[in-house]
Design a protein around this motif. Structure first.
Motif, PDB file in Angstrom:
ATOM      1  N   LEU A  28      89.167 -32.601  45.283  1.00 13.04           N
ATOM      2  CA  LEU A  28      89.218 -33.842  46.054  1.00 13.04           C
ATOM      3  C   LEU A  28      88.317 -34.862  45.373  1.00 13.04           C
ATOM      4  CD1 LEU A  28      88.924 -32.511  49.733  1.00 13.04           C
ATOM      5  CD2 LEU A  28      91.000 -33.061  48.454  1.00 13.04           C
ATOM      6  N   SER A  30      94.085 -48.402  45.228  1.00 13.49           N
ATOM      7  CA  SER A  30      93.519 -47.071  44.970  1.00 13.49           C
ATOM      8  C   SER A  30      94.160 -46.426  43.747  1.00 13.49           C
ATOM      9  CB  SER A  30      93.718 -46.174  46.199  1.00 13.49           C
ATOM     10  OG  SER A  30      93.042 -46.693  47.316  1.00 13.49           O
ATOM     11  N   ALA A  67      86.846 -39.009  45.414  1.00 13.81           N
ATOM     12  CA  ALA A  67      86.630 -40.183  46.251  1.00 13.81           C
ATOM     13  C   ALA A  67      86.357 -41.401  45.370  1.00 13.81           C
ATOM     14  CB  ALA A  67      85.460 -39.957  47.200  1.00 13.81           C
ATOM     15  N   THR A  98      92.240 -45.491  40.174  1.00 15.07           N
ATOM     16  CA  THR A  98      92.253 -44.113  39.684  1.00 15.07           C
ATOM     17  C   THR A  98      92.854 -44.034  38.289  1.00 15.07           C
ATOM     18  OG1 THR A  98      92.433 -43.323  41.964  1.00 15.07           O
ATOM     19  CG2 THR A  98      93.007 -41.777  40.215  1.00 15.07           C
ATOM     20  N   ASP A 150      82.643 -37.997  43.914  1.00 16.40           N
ATOM     21  CA  ASP A 150      82.756 -39.335  43.326  1.00 16.40           C
ATOM     22  C   ASP A 150      83.585 -39.252  42.042  1.00 16.40           C
ATOM     23  OD1 ASP A 150      82.256 -41.776  41.875  1.00 16.40           O
ATOM     24  OD2 ASP A 150      80.451 -42.080  43.055  1.00 16.40           O
ATOM     25  N   ARG A 180      96.477 -31.486  51.088  1.00 11.89           N
ATOM     26  CA  ARG A 180      95.012 -31.402  50.953  1.00 11.89           C
ATOM     27  C   ARG A 180      94.576 -29.956  50.693  1.00 11.89           C
ATOM     28  NH1 ARG A 180      89.987 -31.469  53.532  1.00 11.89           N
ATOM     29  NH2 ARG A 180      88.755 -33.357  53.157  1.00 11.89           N
ATOM     30  N   SER A 197      88.931 -48.476  53.959  1.00 12.80           N
ATOM     31  CA  SER A 197      89.838 -47.987  52.930  1.00 12.80           C
ATOM     32  C   SER A 197      90.245 -49.123  52.005  1.00 12.80           C
ATOM     33  CB  SER A 197      91.102 -47.376  53.562  1.00 12.80           C
ATOM     34  OG  SER A 197      91.850 -48.378  54.233  1.00 12.80           O
ATOM     35  N   LEU A 231      93.022 -37.789  46.325  1.00 12.24           N
ATOM     36  CA  LEU A 231      92.028 -38.803  46.683  1.00 12.24           C
ATOM     37  C   LEU A 231      91.722 -38.697  48.165  1.00 12.24           C
ATOM     38  CD1 LEU A 231      90.861 -40.890  44.587  1.00 12.24           C
ATOM     39  CD2 LEU A 231      92.927 -39.663  43.872  1.00 12.24           C
ATOM     40  N   ASP A 232      90.437 -38.517  48.462  1.00 10.89           N
ATOM     41  CA  ASP A 232      90.009 -38.273  49.831  1.00 10.89           C
ATOM     42  C   ASP A 232      88.567 -38.751  49.993  1.00 10.89           C
ATOM     43  OD1 ASP A 232      88.633 -36.295  51.940  1.00 10.89           O
ATOM     44  OD2 ASP A 232      90.781 -36.368  52.382  1.00 10.89           O
ATOM     45  N   PRO A 233      88.219 -39.395  51.108  1.00  4.92           N
ATOM     46  CA  PRO A 233      86.848 -39.882  51.280  1.00  4.92           C
ATOM     47  C   PRO A 233      85.780 -38.800  51.202  1.00  4.92           C
ATOM     48  CG  PRO A 233      88.306 -40.861  52.928  1.00  4.92           C
ATOM     49  CD  PRO A 233      89.093 -39.795  52.226  1.00  4.92           C
ATOM     50  N   GLU A 234      86.164 -37.554  51.458  1.00  8.99           N
ATOM     51  CA  GLU A 234      85.196 -36.462  51.417  1.00  8.99           C
ATOM     52  C   GLU A 234      85.091 -35.811  50.038  1.00  8.99           C
ATOM     53  OE1 GLU A 234      86.088 -33.682  54.487  1.00  8.99           O
ATOM     54  OE2 GLU A 234      86.108 -35.205  56.075  1.00  8.99           O
ATOM     55  N   GLY A 235      85.801 -36.343  49.076  1.00 13.29           N
ATOM     56  CA  GLY A 235      85.792 -35.738  47.749  1.00 13.29           C
ATOM     57  C   GLY A 235      84.587 -36.123  46.916  1.00 13.29           C
TER      58      GLY A 235
END
Length: 250
Positions: free
Chosen positions: A221, A238, A223, A242, A189, A215, A232, A183-187
């Motif tokens: 990845l 989170s 998000a 998920t 959706d 990572r 966050s 899980l990463d903000p740049e991943g």
């Protein structure tokens, strides 16, 4: 658990505490018993109240608790733990075996994901994640770093559900098999992705996020949807989002 007199019970508590898992409160004891924990000793200052709770919330355990919980004076109970739980019951259990956990994590085919907490720093969050993993039927919770996921504060937050799922600290190179989704903000959706049952779902630490090593190893990845300018979600939130997206128990 065997019936013992109050004086012997207090002595046994002192002798057994090193290396044992402390179950703080009725719900922790209830869950541990339901999921097969080896509970060596259970104490209370009010056995009648414990049995009333069992009759209301866990009638499947009433007989076991009636036979096994030892009533001791309230003063004696207060001397054994820093703070007595409001339900006035506590217990000692044997930690779930590492070999059993590793076998469960590595079993194939795996029918539910493994949650990976990458170098977590907050014991309460670790316990909350264990509780979520147990509720969703995840195979287990793996942690990296130097924090022990079986620390008493984590077990307390997990309400005894460490015994309902495989909880182990592991190095990155010892992870169980399966595709690693981090899980990463740049991943991508997460709503555009189907999470497979055998996935490893990795979450970064509360402050620093994913380690570069994890990572880099990730197969994908992902998000979580989040309103702009919100930085966050809480770690447990989170994980819950998920696992809910994955699907949970049938």
């Amino acid at each position: 658990m065997n019936d013992v007199d109050p004086a012997s019970a207090v002595r046994l508590w002192h002798e057994s505490t090193p290396g044992a898992v402390v179950l703080d409160g009725f719900h922790a004891l209830k869950h541990a018993l339901r999921f097969g924990a080896d509970v060596r000793l259970a104490l209370t200052s009010d056995k009648e109240s414990v049995l009333a709770l069992a009759a209301e919330l866990a009638d499947d355990l009433t007989g076991t608790l009636r036979r096994s919980v030892v009533e001791v004076p309230a003063d004696a109970l207060r001397q054994l733990v820093p703070k007595v739980h409001p339900t006035r019951v506590m217990a000692l259990a044997v930690r779930r075996g590492r070999a059993d956990n590793l076998a469960e994590l590595a079993a194939a085919p795996r029918r539910s994901p493994v949650v990976v907490l990458d170098n977590p720093r907050n014991l309460g969050n670790v316990g909350a994640v264990v509780r979520l993993a147990a509720g969703f039927g995840a195979t287990g919770v793996v942690t990296t770093g130097d924090l022990d996921p079986w620390h008493p504060n984590a077990v307390r937050a997990g309400a005894g559900l460490h015994f309902a799922t495989a909880v182990e600290p592991l190095a990155l190179d010892a992870f169980p098999p399966g595709p690693l989704y981090a899980l990463d903000p740049e991943g991508d959706d997460i709503r555009s992705v189907t999470v497979p049952d055998d996935a490893l779902l990795a979450f970064g630490s509360e402050r620093h996020g994913l380690s570069p090593e994890l990572r880099e190893r990730a197969d994908a990845l992902l998000a979580l949807p989040m309103r702009p300018q919100v930085s966050s979600y809480n770690l447990a939130t989170s994980v819950a989002m998920t696992l809910f997206h994955w699907g949970g128990p049938n």
